[in-house]
Design an enzyme around this catalytic site. Structure first.
Site, PDB file in Angstrom:
ATOM      1  N   GLY A  16       0.831  -1.196   0.000  1.00 17.32           N
ATOM      2  CA  GLY A  16       0.000   0.000   0.000  1.00 17.32           C
ATOM      3  C   GLY A  16       0.862   1.241   0.000  1.00 17.32           C
ATOM      4  O   GLY A  16       2.055   1.191   0.333  1.00 17.32           O
ATOM      5  N   ASP A 130      -3.227   9.499  15.635  1.00 16.78           N
ATOM      6  CA  ASP A 130      -3.853   9.348  14.320  1.00 16.78           C
ATOM      7  C   ASP A 130      -4.698   8.081  14.275  1.00 16.78           C
ATOM      8  O   ASP A 130      -4.589   7.265  13.359  1.00 16.78           O
ATOM      9  CB  ASP A 130      -2.797   9.331  13.218  1.00 16.78           C
ATOM     10  CG  ASP A 130      -3.401   9.574  11.836  1.00 16.78           C
ATOM     11  OD1 ASP A 130      -4.487  10.199  11.761  1.00 16.78           O
ATOM     12  OD2 ASP A 130      -2.801   9.144  10.837  1.00 16.78           O
TER      13      ASP A 130
END
Length: 421
Positions: A16, A130
């Site tokens: 990814g 996050d």
């Protein structure tokens, strides 16, 4: 094409891409690993490399069954990489994209796993900063939990902090403090209000983000998302979260507490995990909620907070902007943003009516254009019906005025004649 990462690891194929770097399937001395290779321009930043090395001990020491452990940090020429455990599965965002929303039992089980991970991190002095579905991995080879949920693991510890740390300011110490409070790094939909207001991130920001993820798993959308990132940030500070219909009040109150504007009002991660697991029996067998996402047409028309720097990239909506200014968004939708902290007047302005109100399936959000159009259509029907009734009443009244008699009585209607004494 394979490439060497340092002297001990080989990266074989890309898994990814993110705006901070690329994740590779790799091989190390102890078997398969995941290698997050940061962008070359980041690796050339000597101050960032220094912070990278400083974070080494904290990240390597973070071990927990629901944490994707960092095995090694590699600094080699232009290569700056985190070597992590390889999780055979998918991320939570992919599952959400496929199913839109999860059954409450599965959603709560996943979030409880992540709360366990945060509890371990916070105890070690590490704030994630996050938490979002993209950073929650589902182990497809692990045992199924409540609601058929796969074990959840939290990943990407330390990345936001590395990117966010300000460069050393030249001049007085006050200039350095100012530099720390003029920009925001994070993902707009999940940013705690205190981050938007320029305060330093503490453990409570992770709790707020995780509660936002839980809301999203249940509803299919985040409570304050939609529209320009500046409008999203403002809602975090000024709006009250709107209730989700169909969930037990105990779960809703827990979510409200963790979405409190004041950090001190939120639960600790360890408390949140225990409370969530206590609720699992109550949620067994409940289907996914039947609500529709709020209309985004009105969100796009909201006043926008200007982004910095001026003349930079064009504005992107729904918070899809890169972690690193100037980089392009990518396939795994790494939805970070870097914005200046809005001023108090901007945060206070235009908030009324911007809350994303969930609506029953097939209905329209109160106050939306579709809701107003539907209300107008119903008013027209009501007025038409009233006119027919009025016309009928006027007709009967006119007949009575002309004839001076009672209206005719149907033959099968019995009347009684009043008896006079």
């Amino acid at each position: 094409m394979a490439r060497k990462i340092g002297s001990r690891y080989t990266a074989h194929q890309i898994l990814g891409r993110g705006s901070a770097g690329t994740v590779w399937l790799g091989e190390g001395p102890d078997g398969p690993v995941a290698v997050k290779l940061l962008r070359e321009d980041l690796a050339s930043d000597q101050e960032l490399v220094g912070r990278f090395v400083q974070e080494r001990s904290a990240l390597l020491g973070l071990e927990h069954p629901h944490v994707v452990s960092v095995r090694d940090l590699v600094v080699d020429g232009n290569d700056l990489a985190l070597v992590m455990d390889l999780v055979r599965g998918t991320d939570l965002r992919t599952r959400l994209d496929r199913e839109r929303r999860l059954a409450p039992e599965a959603a709560v089980a996943i979030v409880a796993d992540v709360a366990d991970a945060l509890a371990a991190a916070h105890a070690a002095g590490v704030v994630h900063r996050d938490v979002k579905p993209e950073n929650v991995l589902l182990d497809m080879q692990g045992p199924l939990g409540p609601g058929g949920a796969h074990p959840a693991l939290l990943t990407d510890f330390g990345v936001a902090k590395l990117i966010d740390s300000p460069k050393r300011a030249v001049g007085a110490p006050g200039a350095r403090a100012a530099a720390q409070t003029t920009r925001i790094i994070g993902t707009p939909d999940y940013l705690a209000p205190e981050i938007v207001e320029g305060l330093p991130p503490r453990a409570a920001v992770d709790i707020y983000a995780l509660a936002t993820v839980l809301y999203e798993l249940l509803a299919g959308f985040t409570p304050f998302g939609g529209g320009h990132p500046g409008a999203v940030l403002r809602r975090h500070v000024t709006e009250t979260v709107v209730p989700l219909p169909g969930i037990p009040d105990e779960l809703w109150q827990l979510m409200v507490q963790c979405l409190a504007k004041a950090p001190a009002s939120r639960l600790r991660a360890s408390e949140l995990s225990v409370r969530l697991r206590d609720l699992l029996p109550l949620l067994a067998g409940m289907p996914p909620l039947d609500v529709d996402e709020p209309d985004d047409a009105e969100q796009a028309a909201e006043p926008e907070l200007p982004e910095e720097p001026a003349g930079g990239d064009p504005v992107r909506r729904r918070g899809v902007v890169p972690l690193v200014p100037g980089s392009a968004t990518d396939s795994n939708r790494d939805t970070h943003t870097s914005m200046r902290v809005p001023g108090p007047d901007e945060l206070a302005g235009g908030a009324l009516g911007t809350a994303r109100v969930p609506r029953p399936a097939g209905g329209h959000r109160p106050g939306s254009a579709r809701h107003r159009a539907e209300a107008a259509r119903k008013r027209r029907l009501l007025l038409s019906a009233s006119a027919v009734v009025l016309a009928a009443a006027v007709g009967v009244g006119g007949w009575l005025a002309v004839s001076g008699d009672e209206p005719p009585v149907p033959p099968d209607t019995k009347q009684s004649t009043p008896r006079h004494p």
